[in-house]
Design an enzyme around this catalytic site. Structure first.
Site, PDB file in Angstrom:
ATOM      1  N   SER A  74       0.799  -1.235   0.000  1.00 36.04           N
ATOM      2  CA  SER A  74       0.000   0.000   0.000  1.00 36.04           C
ATOM      3  C   SER A  74       0.829   1.282   0.000  1.00 36.04           C
ATOM      4  O   SER A  74       0.278   2.361  -0.244  1.00 36.04           O
ATOM      5  CB  SER A  74      -0.965   0.012   1.192  1.00 36.04           C
ATOM      6  OG  SER A  74      -2.050  -0.849   0.959  1.00 36.04           O
ATOM      7  N   LYS A  77       0.456   3.175  -3.123  1.00 37.47           N
ATOM      8  CA  LYS A  77      -0.725   4.004  -3.366  1.00 37.47           C
ATOM      9  C   LYS A  77      -0.363   5.489  -3.398  1.00 37.47           C
ATOM     10  O   LYS A  77      -1.010   6.275  -4.094  1.00 37.47           O
ATOM     11  CB  LYS A  77      -1.784   3.745  -2.299  1.00 37.47           C
ATOM     12  CG  LYS A  77      -2.388   2.343  -2.356  1.00 37.47           C
ATOM     13  CD  LYS A  77      -3.281   2.063  -1.152  1.00 37.47           C
ATOM     14  CE  LYS A  77      -3.850   0.657  -1.202  1.00 37.47           C
ATOM     15  NZ  LYS A  77      -4.612   0.304   0.015  1.00 37.47           N
ATOM     16  N   TYR A 201      -2.921  -2.583 -10.406  1.00 36.65           N
ATOM     17  CA  TYR A 201      -2.899  -2.390  -8.954  1.00 36.65           C
ATOM     18  C   TYR A 201      -2.014  -3.418  -8.256  1.00 36.65           C
ATOM     19  O   TYR A 201      -1.191  -3.072  -7.398  1.00 36.65           O
ATOM     20  CB  TYR A 201      -4.325  -2.445  -8.402  1.00 36.65           C
ATOM     21  CG  TYR A 201      -4.377  -2.421  -6.896  1.00 36.65           C
ATOM     22  CD1 TYR A 201      -3.978  -1.284  -6.192  1.00 36.65           C
ATOM     23  CD2 TYR A 201      -4.794  -3.533  -6.172  1.00 36.65           C
ATOM     24  CE1 TYR A 201      -4.001  -1.263  -4.809  1.00 36.65           C
ATOM     25  CE2 TYR A 201      -4.826  -3.515  -4.790  1.00 36.65           C
ATOM     26  CZ  TYR A 201      -4.421  -2.378  -4.115  1.00 36.65           C
ATOM     27  OH  TYR A 201      -4.435  -2.358  -2.736  1.00 36.65           O
ATOM     28  N   TYR A 253      -3.929   3.176   7.715  1.00 30.51           N
ATOM     29  CA  TYR A 253      -5.158   2.390   7.853  1.00 30.51           C
ATOM     30  C   TYR A 253      -6.028   2.952   8.985  1.00 30.51           C
ATOM     31  O   TYR A 253      -6.125   4.164   9.148  1.00 30.51           O
ATOM     32  CB  TYR A 253      -4.841   0.909   8.053  1.00 30.51           C
ATOM     33  CG  TYR A 253      -4.024   0.295   6.945  1.00 30.51           C
ATOM     34  CD1 TYR A 253      -4.405   0.437   5.609  1.00 30.51           C
ATOM     35  CD2 TYR A 253      -2.869  -0.439   7.213  1.00 30.51           C
ATOM     36  CE1 TYR A 253      -3.663  -0.132   4.584  1.00 30.51           C
ATOM     37  CE2 TYR A 253      -2.121  -1.014   6.187  1.00 30.51           C
ATOM     38  CZ  TYR A 253      -2.526  -0.852   4.882  1.00 30.51           C
ATOM     39  OH  TYR A 253      -1.789  -1.412   3.864  1.00 30.51           O
ATOM     40  N   VAL A 271       1.133  -3.745   4.044  1.00 23.77           N
ATOM     41  CA  VAL A 271       1.012  -4.969   4.828  1.00 23.77           C
ATOM     42  C   VAL A 271       2.252  -5.860   4.740  1.00 23.77           C
ATOM     43  O   VAL A 271       2.365  -6.833   5.486  1.00 23.77           O
ATOM     44  CB  VAL A 271      -0.241  -5.780   4.436  1.00 23.77           C
ATOM     45  CG1 VAL A 271      -1.500  -5.022   4.791  1.00 23.77           C
ATOM     46  CG2 VAL A 271      -0.211  -6.174   2.965  1.00 23.77           C
TER      47      VAL A 271
END
Length: 327
Positions: A74, A77, A201, A253, A271
């Site tokens: 992530s 992102k 992705y 998160y 993660v």
């Protein structure tokens, strides 16, 4: 007495402090575990912990398992959001993805259904990141990824490698992400086909990096998109500022509020156990890191939120000890 302690702390080598802190927090990895719901990520040594801190003059201090390669997950992102804003413009991107925090899990579908018209809350959750992946420039997954890789190469000076085993592992278990993508396609937020978007992705998540790589990206963001080592503006200033704001409010998160309150620096986790953080030059009036810095941390044992357990402990400790908070 406090003044004497502060004077003494100035004389302590930050590299030695980092080494001591890494070894102190390393055993706490036993209280977490790697993200074994992605089979390839469950194969790592949970006790690994490393950190790299990069300063504007190129000075780098590091400790522990700082040079271990891991997938960005992530953290990527942030890069895809920057790439989308650079290519499409901020208004176009924000017409499709919002900038609001959410208290739901990063892979939740519930708010897409109960908040019409189903616009993803922010680009740091999976629904938002899938939408971002779909609007990257290019007519195919290959072209979209080539653009993303070129942005990464501009930032870190090398073309990223894809960890094929991790990509395949995530592709085969991407049931929730497929569901999210199909829902976004049905509500007209996904601009590319579902399988094409998923490939983009999941491959961006499988980009390999080290703590040095993400520390460099953090350093560039700390300086509002200016690469202080190359003396070049590589990200538009307004895009860099927006990315930092999203990291602070949505980057960790469901623990983003806790990190903002008790760590106080923009950060983004993945993660796989990575954390990319930054300290802007305006945050500190004395050494260390008076001119700002980028921070890269890796600790694969994650907590219940999906953040690195030992990495988060280490980041919180150094932020408090060195008074790095932007608040």
């Amino acid at each position: 007495m406090k003044e004497l302690i502060k004077e003494h702390q100035k004389d302590i080598n930050p590299a030695l402090q980092l080494h001591d802190w890494v070894e102190y927090y390393r055993p706490f990895a036993a209280n977490g575990q790697s993200a074994n719901y992605i089979p390839a990520l469950g194969k790592v040594n949970d006790s690994q912990l490393g950190i790299c801190v990069l300063e504007p003059d190129g000075t780098m201090i590091h400790a522990g398992d700082w040079n271990v390669s891991f997938t960005m997950q992530s953290i990527s992102k942030v890069i895809s959001f920057i790439a989308a804003c650079m290519s499409r413009g901020i208004p176009y991107v924000l017409d499709r993805v919002d900038v609001e925090p959410t208290g739901d899990a990063f892979n939740s579908i519930i708010r897409l259904e109960i908040n019409k018209p189903g616009k993803p809350f922010n680009p740091m959750i999976n629904a938002g990141a899938l939408t971002i992946a779909s609007i990257l420039p290019g007519e195919s997954a290959y072209e979209k990824l080539e653009f993303l890789y070129s942005v990464m190469e501009t930032l870190i000076g090398k073309r990223p490698r894809i960890h094929e085993e991790v990509f395949r592992s995530e592709w085969e278990t991407a049931h929730r992400n497929r569901a999210l993508a199909y829902y976004l396609k049905e509500t007209n937020f996904l601009e590319a086909e579902v399988e094409e978007t998923l490939e983009v992705y999941l491959k961006q998540c499988a980009m390999e990096s080290t703590t040095e790589d993400i520390a460099l990206i953090g350093l560039i963001l700390a300086h509002d998109g200016y690469h202080p080592i190359r003396h070049e503006q590589v990200i538009p200033k307004d895009v860099a500022k927006l990315a930092k704001a999203l990291m602070l409010t949505c980057g960790m998160y469901n623990a983003s509020g806790k990190y903002a309150a008790f760590v106080g620096v923009p950060a983004k986790s993945g993660v796989s156990g990575g954390i990319m953080a930054l300290v802007p030059p305006s945050a500190r009036r004395e050494q260390p890191f008076q001119s700002g810095c980028g921070i890269g941390i890796y600790g694969p044992a994650i907590d219940e939120y999906g953040n690195s357990l030992t990495g988060g402990m280490l980041l919180k400790h150094m932020a408090q000890e060195w008074e790095l908070s932007i608040f």
